[in-house]
Write an enzyme that holds these catalytic residues in place. Structure first.
Site, PDB file in Angstrom:
ATOM      1  N   GLU A 127       0.892  -1.170   0.000  1.00 41.53           N
ATOM      2  CA  GLU A 127       0.000   0.000   0.000  1.00 41.53           C
ATOM      3  C   GLU A 127       0.927   1.216   0.000  1.00 41.53           C
ATOM      4  OE1 GLU A 127      -2.648   0.496   3.320  1.00 41.53           O
ATOM      5  OE2 GLU A 127      -4.128   1.510   2.072  1.00 41.53           O
ATOM      6  N   HIS A 214      -9.997   0.325  -0.313  1.00 41.39           N
ATOM      7  CA  HIS A 214     -11.032   0.915   0.562  1.00 41.39           C
ATOM      8  C   HIS A 214     -11.805   2.047  -0.111  1.00 41.39           C
ATOM      9  CE1 HIS A 214      -7.649   3.515   1.619  1.00 41.39           C
ATOM     10  NE2 HIS A 214      -7.133   2.652   2.468  1.00 41.39           N
ATOM     11  N   ASN A 217     -12.753   5.866   0.867  1.00 41.77           N
ATOM     12  CA  ASN A 217     -11.742   6.450   1.746  1.00 41.77           C
ATOM     13  C   ASN A 217     -10.462   6.741   0.963  1.00 41.77           C
ATOM     14  OD1 ASN A 217     -13.172   4.138   3.850  1.00 41.77           O
ATOM     15  ND2 ASN A 217     -13.248   6.305   4.318  1.00 41.77           N
ATOM     16  N   GLY A 247     -18.383   0.894  10.539  1.00 44.36           N
ATOM     17  CA  GLY A 247     -19.339   1.887  11.024  1.00 44.36           C
ATOM     18  C   GLY A 247     -18.737   3.278  11.141  1.00 44.36           C
ATOM     19  N   HIS A 249     -15.545   4.300   8.898  1.00 43.54           N
ATOM     20  CA  HIS A 249     -14.975   4.663   7.593  1.00 43.54           C
ATOM     21  C   HIS A 249     -16.058   5.005   6.573  1.00 43.54           C
ATOM     22  CE1 HIS A 249     -11.161   3.096   9.047  1.00 43.54           C
ATOM     23  NE2 HIS A 249     -10.580   3.403   7.922  1.00 43.54           N
ATOM     24  N   ASP A 271      -8.450  -3.394   6.951  1.00 44.10           N
ATOM     25  CA  ASP A 271      -7.473  -2.289   7.029  1.00 44.10           C
ATOM     26  C   ASP A 271      -7.084  -2.081   8.504  1.00 44.10           C
ATOM     27  OD1 ASP A 271      -5.747  -0.330   6.173  1.00 44.10           O
ATOM     28  OD2 ASP A 271      -7.273   1.216   5.940  1.00 44.10           O
ATOM     29  N   GLY A 307      -6.207   3.728   9.538  1.00 43.17           N
ATOM     30  CA  GLY A 307      -6.585   2.327   9.613  1.00 43.17           C
ATOM     31  C   GLY A 307      -7.763   2.148  10.554  1.00 43.17           C
TER      32      GLY A 307
HETATM   33 ZN   LIG Z   1      -4.240   0.109   4.604  1.00 47.06          ZN
END
Ligand SMILES: [Zn+2]
Length: 386
Positions: A127, A214, A217, A247, A249, A271, A307
């Site tokens: 990442e 994700h 985000n 609940g 992100h 994450d 995270g």
């Molecule tokens: Zn990550």
């Protein structure tokens, strides 16, 4: 040594049915329906009335748990994996944050050898470092860089076949070429930590990217005159969308909408950072300080989410109980769908003959009671608040 799990409800991407599963070594040797198929003989028989059995959860994206971080060497990786395993995760991709290239290379060596020796380690996710500075989230800005052919080749070589996934911001110079380079090496490319507009995200998918890191985000939101990478991801059937259902992100209504808009293409990831399955307090994520309060991780002194403290059983509860996602689809999003992303859907993600003996037993409230990974049962005491 065979183990028969009987009297329970089987739940996977193929549906819900009362049935039994026979584990033999690291495989599922047989399954059947209660009152239809005769029970086979087994070394051990476990009566699991009132319970639900699902395939083991597969986490495509996580950074640690149980107080330990994946960037800190093999002992911490094992400690974090044990925490997630107690919460139902039987196969994990080890995400590495942006760090100096030499450090990333060293971490890749650790993950490569664990991938060989531990069947629950699927490989590495880079990442970074090829992320947008303005959407860096919890990645150190000084370690971010543009992808050039030599660096990409050096990382692929250092991974020695263990890199499963890389996140790239497609607007960086050389990014589309890097997408092709990674895809040619058999690595899944994810669009993420990006300022890309819709057009550029589509170009990345056309170049071979098949995942969004994700979704929602660390990227521009949806605007009706500027749909951005989110709409591009929703619209492309080749693309799977990682979603962090803690609940925090993503709002539960948006979790629900994502499942409706992209059926069979949502992967529920954690994450998770080191505080997952642990206590509030101060932690490190890569080279950055993180403060966890009420289970929410922020870069210390900022409002930037760093995270999550999620475990996959908690993601399942959020999706089903809070967001109202259909239970089969929620289970699919942490079993068969991530298995498809990894190209392993012929052996992971289903309660079916020949599949891996990765099995989770849950109670009425979707709490994990027992877990088998690659045929062996982990016995882990969960703290009361877990
Ligand atoms: Zn990550």
């Amino acid at each position: 040594m065979t183990t028969l799990l009987t009297g329970a409800r089987l739940l996977d991407a193929d549906g819900s049915r009362p049935g039994w599963v026979l584990l033999d070594g690291d495989r599922i040797a047989a399954t059947g329906l209660t009152d239809v198929d005769a029970l086979p003989h087994a070394t051990t028989t476990l009566e699991l009335r009132g319970r639900t059995i699902t395939p083991g959860f597969i986490d495509l994206h996580g950074h640690g748990g149980g107080g330990a971080a994946y960037d800190n060497g093999p002992d911490e990786i094992r400690q974090a994996l044990a925490t997630h395993r107690a919460h139902g995760t039987t196969r994990s991709v080890i995400s590495l944050v942006a760090n100096p290239i030499d450090d990333v290379v060293a971490s890749l060596g650790v993950v490569a050898s664990l991938t060989e020796s531990d069947p629950t380690v699927v490989g590495a996710h880079l990442e970074g470092p090829f992320l947008a500075i303005g959407r860096r989230g919890a990645h150190s800005p000084e370690f971010l860089r543009e992808p050039d052919r030599e660096t990409v080749a050096a990382l692929i070589e250092a991974g020695d076949g263990c890199i499963r996934q890389v996140t790239i911001a497609p607007e960086l110079p050389g990014a589309l070429e890097a997408v092709r380079q990674f895809v040619d090496a058999g690595i899944v490319v994810a669009v993420g930590h990006t300022e890309a507009d819709e057009h550029l995200a589509r170009a990345a998918f056309d170049a071979g990217a098949t995942l969004v890191t994700h979704i929602f985000n660390a990227m521009p939101g949806i605007h009706h005159r500027d749909p951005g990478p989110i709409v591009a991801g929703f619209d492309d059937d080749r693309v799977t969308l990682e979603l962090v259902a803690d609940g925090v992100h993503v709002h539960p209504s948006v979790v629900q909408m994502t499942f409706r808009a992209a059926p069979h293409r949502v992967a529920l990831v954690t994450d998770a950072m080191a505080a997952a399955g642990g206590a509030d307090g101060y932690y490190r994520l890569g080279s950055l300080n993180v403060e966890v309060r009420a289970g929410i991780a922020h870069l210390a002194g900022t409002s930037t989410i760093a995270g999550s403290t999620l475990t996959q059983d908690a993601a399942l509860r959020t999706a089903i109980v809070v967001a109202g996602v259909d239970e089969e689809r929620a289970v699919e999003a942490m079993t068969l769908t991530p298995a498809c992303v990894l190209g392993r859907d012929d052996e992971w993600g289903r309660l079916a003959v020949g599949y891996a003996a990765d099995v989770v037993v849950l109670d009425d409230d979707w709490r994990v009671e027992r877990v088998w990974a690659a045929g062996s049962e982990a016995v882990t005491e969960l703290p009361d608040n877990a």
